[in-house]
Design a protein around this motif. Structure first.
Motif, short mmCIF file in Angstrom:
data_model
loop_
_atom_site.label_atom_id
_atom_site.label_comp_id
_atom_site.label_asym_id
_atom_site.label_seq_id
_atom_site.Cartn_x
_atom_site.Cartn_y
_atom_site.Cartn_z
N SER A 49 2.02 -8.34 -11.17
CA SER A 49 1.54 -9.45 -10.33
C SER A 49 2.57 -10.58 -10.19
O SER A 49 2.63 -11.25 -9.16
CB SER A 49 0.23 -10.02 -10.89
OG SER A 49 0.42 -10.48 -12.22
N ALA A 80 -4.82 1.69 -13.36
CA ALA A 80 -4.41 1.12 -12.08
C ALA A 80 -4.46 -0.40 -12.12
O ALA A 80 -3.54 -1.09 -11.63
CB ALA A 80 -5.32 1.65 -10.97
N VAL A 81 -5.52 -0.94 -12.71
CA VAL A 81 -5.66 -2.40 -12.83
C VAL A 81 -4.56 -2.97 -13.73
O VAL A 81 -3.97 -4.02 -13.44
CB VAL A 81 -7.05 -2.77 -13.37
CG1 VAL A 81 -7.11 -4.23 -13.78
CG2 VAL A 81 -8.13 -2.47 -12.33
N MET A 100 -1.38 -3.27 -11.77
CA MET A 100 -1.42 -4.40 -10.84
C MET A 100 -1.20 -5.72 -11.58
O MET A 100 -0.46 -6.59 -11.11
CB MET A 100 -2.76 -4.42 -10.11
CG MET A 100 -2.95 -3.26 -9.14
SD MET A 100 -4.60 -3.22 -8.41
CE MET A 100 -4.58 -4.74 -7.46
N LEU A 104 4.96 -0.88 -6.73
CA LEU A 104 3.62 -0.30 -6.78
C LEU A 104 3.40 0.64 -5.60
O LEU A 104 2.84 1.73 -5.75
CB LEU A 104 2.57 -1.42 -6.76
CG LEU A 104 1.17 -1.07 -7.25
CD1 LEU A 104 1.20 -0.55 -8.69
CD2 LEU A 104 0.24 -2.27 -7.14
N LYS A 105 3.86 0.23 -4.43
CA LYS A 105 3.74 1.07 -3.23
C LYS A 105 4.53 2.36 -3.40
O LYS A 105 4.06 3.44 -3.04
CB LYS A 105 4.26 0.30 -2.01
CG LYS A 105 4.20 1.10 -0.71
CD LYS A 105 4.80 0.30 0.44
CE LYS A 105 4.83 1.15 1.71
NZ LYS A 105 5.47 0.40 2.84
N GLN A 114 -1.46 8.04 -12.91
CA GLN A 114 -1.47 6.58 -12.97
C GLN A 114 -0.93 6.08 -14.31
O GLN A 114 -0.23 5.07 -14.37
CB GLN A 114 -2.90 6.07 -12.76
CG GLN A 114 -3.01 4.57 -12.63
CD GLN A 114 -2.26 4.03 -11.43
OE1 GLN A 114 -2.57 4.38 -10.29
NE2 GLN A 114 -1.27 3.19 -11.67
N GLY A 164 7.29 -6.43 -7.35
CA GLY A 164 6.14 -5.68 -7.86
C GLY A 164 5.39 -4.91 -6.80
O GLY A 164 5.04 -3.74 -6.99
N ALA A 165 5.15 -5.56 -5.65
CA ALA A 165 4.39 -4.90 -4.58
C ALA A 165 5.13 -3.67 -4.07
O ALA A 165 4.51 -2.63 -3.82
CB ALA A 165 4.15 -5.88 -3.43
#
Length: 263
Positions: free
Chosen positions: A113, A105-106, A109, A122-123, A45, A118-119
């Protein structure tokens, strides 16, 4: 039905899996021995966090190989931090590593954001894109894996000391790029867990076999049913590990029954 044309896609993906397995099976047994299960998730991570920083900073993003050395710097820093913790807070190490993973991890995110992609990034970092790996991407991981395995072979005691954390960080950095965080964790832990009670001299061979079967069937399942490759391989790795433990569990019972009949 399986399409024979998919072989050209599956072969480099399987080669990537074999490269990951080559180092992760050895390191996974050491992780299990040390009782620091979350270290792979945490370092993976943190390496992903380094990739995100490189992506968001355009000055860094345009530097040569920033997608490799930036995650590596983060992973080495994270590994150094955990190595320091192992000496001064050994009794709470696993809990702190777990917190370290959650915080990383946070942070990832939060940093992504407001990014329009970004999504998706991250995936990709979590689940990986092993099915779309090409041969050129495997050159550097192959060289580094060969060097790491040679070092372990020549100086196996490195795994027992602080050198383990350095080797671990380097390996994890390249693996996250290839297969994603979830598959890195599964490749480290599941084969090692499968053979944990296997007392044979072929223990390492069994661990590699468990991992290889997981990757082969996971890739076939993913390509045939159009499933996410990372998730499919994690599932088949788990099934492979469970089946091995099941077979291992029933063998002593069979021997006991045979002994009773003979007596």
């Amino acid at each position: 039905m399986f399409d024979i044309n998919l072989i050209s896609i599956l072969l480099p993906a399987l080669a990537a899996g074999v490269l990951v397995l080559s180092t992760h099976v050895l390191l996974g047994q050491q992780v299990l021995k040390r009782g620091i299960i979350f270290i792979d998730l945490a370092i993976a991570q943190v390496a992903a966090l380094g990739a995100i920083v490189a992506h968001l900073n355009h000055d860094i993003e345009h530097l040569p190989f920033s997608n490799v050395w930036m995650p590596a710097l983060f992973a080495l820093a994270g590994a150094g931090f955990i190595a320091w913790l192992s000496k001064c807070m050994a009794d709470e190490l696993e809990a702190i590593i777990g917190c370290f993973y959650v915080l990383a991890a946070v942070a990832a995110m939060l940093m992504l954001s407001n990014d329009p992609h970004g999504a998706e990034m991250l995936k990709q970092l979590m689940s990986g894109q092993i099915l779309w790996v090409n041969w050129s991407q495997l050159i550097l991981p192959a060289i580094v894996s060969f060097i790491i395995l040679s070092v372990i072979y020549l100086k196996p005691k490195l795994l027992d000391g602080s050198g383990f954390y350095i080797l671990f960080a380097i390996v994890i950095t390249l693996s996250v790029e290839l297969v994603g965080v979830y598959l890195v964790f599964s490749t480290l832990i599941l084969p090692a867990l499968a053979v944990n009670k296997f007392g044979s001299k072929y223990r390492l061979v069994a661990a590699y076999s468990v991992g290889l079967m997981g990757y082969i069937f996971g890739l076939i399942l993913s390509a045939t049913l159009d499933l996410p490759s990372g998730a499919a391989i994690v599932a088949t790795l788990a099934v492979s590990a469970i089946l091995f433990r099941f077979v291992l569990a029933i063998k002593p019972k069979q021997k006991t029954a045979t002994s009773v009949v003979n007596s």
